[in-house]
Structure formats: C-alpha cells, structure tokens
Scaffold this motif. Structure first.
Motif, PDB file in Angstrom:
ATOM      1  N   ARG A 189       0.828  -1.214   0.000  1.00 57.24           N
ATOM      2  CA  ARG A 189       0.000   0.000   0.000  1.00 57.24           C
ATOM      3  C   ARG A 189       0.855   1.254   0.000  1.00 57.24           C
ATOM      4  NH1 ARG A 189      -3.427  -0.693   4.898  1.00 57.24           N
ATOM      5  NH2 ARG A 189      -3.539   1.557   4.777  1.00 57.24           N
ATOM      6  N   LEU A 190       1.923   1.269   0.809  1.00 51.77           N
ATOM      7  CA  LEU A 190       2.810   2.436   0.841  1.00 51.77           C
ATOM      8  C   LEU A 190       3.503   2.646  -0.496  1.00 51.77           C
ATOM      9  CD1 LEU A 190       4.440   2.212   4.371  1.00 51.77           C
ATOM     10  CD2 LEU A 190       2.934   4.010   3.523  1.00 51.77           C
ATOM     11  N   THR A 191       3.933   1.569  -1.122  1.00 54.82           N
ATOM     12  CA  THR A 191       4.560   1.660  -2.436  1.00 54.82           C
ATOM     13  C   THR A 191       3.572   2.242  -3.443  1.00 54.82           C
ATOM     14  OG1 THR A 191       5.913  -0.263  -1.914  1.00 54.82           O
ATOM     15  CG2 THR A 191       5.733   0.333  -4.228  1.00 54.82           C
ATOM     16  N   HIS A 192       2.342   1.791  -3.374  1.00 55.12           N
ATOM     17  CA  HIS A 192       1.293   2.305  -4.262  1.00 55.12           C
ATOM     18  C   HIS A 192       1.069   3.802  -4.016  1.00 55.12           C
ATOM     19  CE1 HIS A 192      -2.364   2.184  -6.668  1.00 55.12           C
ATOM     20  NE2 HIS A 192      -2.975   2.829  -5.694  1.00 55.12           N
ATOM     21  N   ILE A 193       1.008   4.196  -2.762  1.00 55.43           N
ATOM     22  CA  ILE A 193       0.799   5.610  -2.427  1.00 55.43           C
ATOM     23  C   ILE A 193       1.960   6.458  -2.919  1.00 55.43           C
ATOM     24  CG2 ILE A 193       0.703   7.242  -0.494  1.00 55.43           C
ATOM     25  CD1 ILE A 193      -0.946   5.067   0.993  1.00 55.43           C
ATOM     26  N   ILE A 194       3.178   5.999  -2.679  1.00 60.64           N
ATOM     27  CA  ILE A 194       4.360   6.764  -3.096  1.00 60.64           C
ATOM     28  C   ILE A 194       4.412   6.884  -4.612  1.00 60.64           C
ATOM     29  CG2 ILE A 194       6.893   6.690  -3.201  1.00 60.64           C
ATOM     30  CD1 ILE A 194       6.782   5.608  -0.299  1.00 60.64           C
ATOM     31  N   THR A 195       4.059   5.820  -5.304  1.00 56.87           N
ATOM     32  CA  THR A 195       4.032   5.856  -6.762  1.00 56.87           C
ATOM     33  C   THR A 195       3.051   6.913  -7.251  1.00 56.87           C
ATOM     34  OG1 THR A 195       4.571   3.510  -6.861  1.00 56.87           O
ATOM     35  CG2 THR A 195       3.619   4.480  -8.831  1.00 56.87           C
ATOM     36  N   HIS A 196       1.893   6.988  -6.615  1.00 54.27           N
ATOM     37  CA  HIS A 196       0.890   7.972  -7.016  1.00 54.27           C
ATOM     38  C   HIS A 196       1.252   9.384  -6.578  1.00 54.27           C
ATOM     39  CE1 HIS A 196      -1.220   4.585  -8.369  1.00 54.27           C
ATOM     40  NE2 HIS A 196      -2.376   5.176  -8.510  1.00 54.27           N
ATOM     41  N   LEU A 197       2.024   9.511  -5.499  1.00 55.93           N
ATOM     42  CA  LEU A 197       2.460  10.844  -5.067  1.00 55.93           C
ATOM     43  C   LEU A 197       3.356  11.498  -6.108  1.00 55.93           C
ATOM     44  CD1 LEU A 197       3.196  10.580  -1.241  1.00 55.93           C
ATOM     45  CD2 LEU A 197       1.444  11.938  -2.370  1.00 55.93           C
TER      46      LEU A 197
END
Length: 187
Positions: free
Chosen positions: A130-138
C-alpha cells in the motif's frame, strides 16, 4: 499470553475441545461457534469481521464444504482431529496445520506462534504494498501555488513541510529550498 491484532474463530463440534480455554486465553476476542451454526452464517462472519485465523474441529458436520468456503478468504486454518479425519479432507488451501492431540498445549502454542508470525508477515507485506502504491501515485500529484515569481506547479512528493507564518505560508522542500506563499495555511 494475549495476542493482539488478529481476529480468531473457534468452530467446535458438539464435544468441547480440551484446548478451548487455551485458545480463548490466547485470543480473548475469539468467537466460539458451535457445530449447529449455519455454514453461510459462519463464512459471512469470517468475511465481515476480517477473521484471519480459524480453529476447526474436524468432527464438525460437512467440514469439507466449510473448509472449502473458508479457503476463499485466505484465512489460516488450525485443524483439530485425527489423521484419518484429516485424510478425508479435500483441502485446497496451502497454509494450515493439523493438531491431532488437542491437549498438547506446547504444540498448539508453537503452531499459533507460527501462524501469527505468518499473519504478521502478510500484514507487513500488505502495508508495504500500500505504501509503495501511495508513493508511486504521489509522484504524479502536483499543486499549483502562487509565489513572488508567479504560479508554480510543484510535485507534492518534493514538499518536506508547509509552515504557517501569520497570513503567509512557507513551503519547505527536501532540497532545502523554500517558497513564501501569500496565502494562509488553511487556504
């Protein structure tokens, strides 16, 4: 020994398992369900309550169908029964344990520790994903701000913090630069 963070269910036949008290001490929120409970209710309960650890007495009626339905939710199973009962099962799920002696508390403790460790790793992997997904979208998120030099488009991932300065804001960046904005923080 109380474990937190994992929801557990104990499914018993009409004979109470000798390890019931041990399990409910381990998981104080553990729901104990008797064999006469409808399978659909049980599966719905597991789904609705995010149960991730299910203790099953193999003497339960229609245990094959029950385990098959539970396996769809990727729960960890700890099965209590004889080797003969176990051999009659058609288990598709890969992460389960058989305990043939329900009064061997040392083995039960070892299995529970192993399962909770597995569940903790699963939760950690999920959080990292989830954090990787969030960082990618950031990386894709931008904000348009007006500064002394006009409007600037800034990638949110580059912002370290935004600091209130009366009716202004100071945007601090990771590269140690900063911009003064002529708007208050709530704007």
């Amino acid at each position: 020994m109380i474990k937190e963070g994992h929801q557990a269910v104990l499914i018993e036949s009409n004979t109470e398992l000798p390890c019931k008290k041990f399990i409910t001490n381990y998981f104080p929120e553990c729901k104990v369900i008797q064999k006469d409970t409808d399978h659909k209710f049980l599966v719905q309960y597991v789904q609705d309550n995010n149960v991730d650890l299910v203790f099953v007495d193999l003497a339960v009626d229609q245990v094959n169908q029950l385990i098959d339905q539970l396996s769809r939710f990727h729960v960890c199973l700890i099965l209590f029964g004889t080797q003969q009962q176990y051999s009659k099962l058609n288990i598709k799920q890969t992460f389960h344990h058989l305990i043939s002696d329900p009064i061997d508390f040392e083995k039960i403790n070892t299995v529970i520790l192993h399962m909770t460790h597995h569940l903790n790793l699963q939760q950690l992997r999920h959080k990292i994903s989830r954090l990787t997904h969030i960082i990618t979208h950031l990386n894709d998120l931008t904000i348009s701000i007006s500064s002394k030099s006009g409007y600037e488009v800034i990638h949110i991932i580059n912002i370290l913090r935004i600091e209130a300065a009366r009716s202004y804001c100071v945007v601090h960046f990771f590269n140690r630069t900063k911009i003064l904005i002529s708007k208050p923080l709530n704007a």
